[in-house]
Design an enzyme around this catalytic site. Structure first.
Site, mmCIF file in Angstrom:
data_model
loop_
_atom_site.group_PDB
_atom_site.id
_atom_site.type_symbol
_atom_site.label_atom_id
_atom_site.label_comp_id
_atom_site.label_asym_id
_atom_site.label_seq_id
_atom_site.Cartn_x
_atom_site.Cartn_y
_atom_site.Cartn_z
ATOM 1 C CE LYS A 54 1.530 7.163 -24.116
ATOM 2 N NZ LYS A 54 2.669 7.425 -25.084
ATOM 3 C CG HIS A 115 2.613 -1.741 -26.794
ATOM 4 N ND1 HIS A 115 3.219 -1.470 -25.591
ATOM 5 C CD2 HIS A 115 2.790 -0.616 -27.559
ATOM 6 C CE1 HIS A 115 3.759 -0.251 -25.642
ATOM 7 N NE2 HIS A 115 3.519 0.278 -26.818
ATOM 8 C CB SER A 145 -0.737 8.190 -20.242
ATOM 9 O OG SER A 145 0.403 8.323 -21.048
#
Ligand code: A3P
Length: 302
Positions: A54, A115, A145
Site C-alpha cells: 500500500k 513486498h 490504506s
C-alpha cells in the site's frame, strides 16, 4: 483453468490466518512455496520494484512501464499491472499460476514486484546486482490504506475494526511484517546496492521531478512531451479509470471493490480521518524509536 475451480481456490484462501516465515506473517500458500521463492532465479537485467504493501506500488509500476514504453499509454494497456510486472511473492494453490510462473515465462528484460522485507529477498537479486526501486509511504497513511485493503481483499486476514487493525500493524503482526523494519531495512541496503529509494509524498508533491529521477536511474532519456504524457497518464484520476491499472480485471471474489475501491483516495493526510490524537502520538513515538539514527524521516502532510 475453468472458472469453477478458480472460485474454489479463492474460497479456500479466504480470510485465512497468517503463518510465520522467519518471524514474518505470510499467507500459508506462500509458506508452502518458500523453497521456490528462495531459489528464484533473478536475471542481471531484471528491474525489481519493492514496497511495503500500500505504499504506491501500482503507481510506480505504471510510471516505470510508461518510461519503458516511451510514454505510449497504448503499450501499457497490453495487460493488467500484475501480468506486466509479475509479483514474485504472490502464490496461489495449483493449478493456478503464481507470480513466479509468470516471471519465468517472461522474456528479458523483466520488471518484477515484491513486498518482501529485505532479509527475505531471494539471494539471486543481490548476486546479480539487480537495479531496485523502493517506494516508501508514511506509516499513518500506509496503515489506513492497508486497513481498507484488508476489508476489500478477501484473501487477506480479517482486519477487525480500525483500532484492532492499528494494534496489529504497530506490532508488525500483519502480512509482510513491521512497516518500521521494512522501510528501514531497505533504506540501509541502499548504501550497498543499486536501490533508488523514493517517497510516495514526494511523487505526490512533484510527479515530474520524481519521474525524472526514475528515468535517470534507468538510463532513459526523457523529452518534455513524453514526461508530460507520463505525468498525465499516472495521475490518480487517470489510473482510477484505467482498467489495466485499477485491478478491476480481478474477480470480486478476491478484490471486492464495492467494499472499498483499490484506487481509494490517493492522497497524503487521509490518516487524520482515522487516527485519534492518542494513536497518532503513539505512532510518532514508536516511529522515532524505530527509525532513530537511520536518517530516515517521513512527511505526513504536504
Ligand atoms: P489509498 O488507499 O490511500 O488511496 P499499492 O499499489 O502499493 O497497493 O498502493 C495503493 C495505494 O496507492 C492506494 O492508496 C492507492 O489509491 C494509491 N495510488 C495508486 N495509484 C495512485 C496514483 N496515481 N496517485 C496517488 N495515489 C495512488
Amino acid at each position: 483453468m475453468d472458472l469453477k475451480s478458480e472460485e474454489e481456490i479463492f474460497s479456500s484462501m479466504k480470510r485465512s490466518v497468517p503463518v510465520e516465515v522467519e518471524g514474518i506473517p505470510f499467507h500459508s500458500v506462500t509458506k508452502d512455496n518458500w523453497g521456490l521463492l528462495r531459489a528464484f532465479a533473478a536475471r542481471p537485467d531484471d528491474l525489481l520494484i519493492s514496497t511495503y504493501p500500500k505504499a504506491g506500488t501500482t503507481w510506480i509500476q505504471e510510471i516505470v512501464d510508461m518510461l519503458q514504453q516511451g510514454g505510449d499509454p497504448q503499450k501499457c494497456a497490453r495487460a493488467p499491472t500484475h501480468k506486466r510486472m509479475p509479483f514474485i511473492d504472490l502464490f496461489f494453490p495449483k493449478p493456478m499460476t503464481s507470480g513466479i510462473d509468470d516471471a519465468e515465462a517472461m522474456p528479458s528484460p523483466r520488471t518484477l514486484k515484491t513486498h518482501l522485507p529485505i532479509q527475505l529477498l531471494p539471494p539471486s537479486f543481490w548476486e546479480h546486482n539487480c537495479k531496485i526501486i523502493y517506494v516508501a509511504r508514511n506509516a499513518k497513511d500506509n496503515a489506513v490504506s492497508y486497513f481498507h485493503f484488508h476489508r476489500m481483499n478477501l484473501v487477506m486476514p480479517e482486519p477487525g475494526n480500525w483500532d484492532q487493525f492499528l494494534e496489529d500493524y504497530l506490532a508488525g503482526k500483519v502480512m509482510c511484517g513491521s512497516w518500521f523494519d521494512h522501510v528501514r531495512g531497505w533504506w540501509e541496503a541502499k548504501e550497498k546496492h543499486p536501490i533508488l529509494y523514493l517517497f510516495y509524498e514526494d511523487i505526490k508533491e512533484d510527479p515530474a521531478r520524481e519521474i525524472q529521477k526514475v528515468a535517470q536511474f534507468l538510463g532513459i532519456e526523457l523529452t518534455e512531451p513524453v514526461l508530460k504524457r507520463i505525468v498525465h497518464h499516472t495521475t490518480f484520476e487517470t489510473m482510477k479509470n484505467n482498467p489495466m491499472a485499477n485491478y478491476s480485471t480481478l474477480p470480486s471474489s478476491i478484490l471486492d471493490q464495492t467494499v472499498s475501491p483499490f484506487m481509494r483516495k490517493g492522497t497524503v493526510g487521509n490518516w487524520k480521518e482515522y487516527f485519534t490524537v492518542a494513536q497518532s502520538e503513539r505512532l510518532d513515538e514508536i516511529c522515532a524509536r524505530k527509525l532513530e539514527g537511520s536518517g530516515l524521516s517521513f512527511r505526513t502532510q504536504l
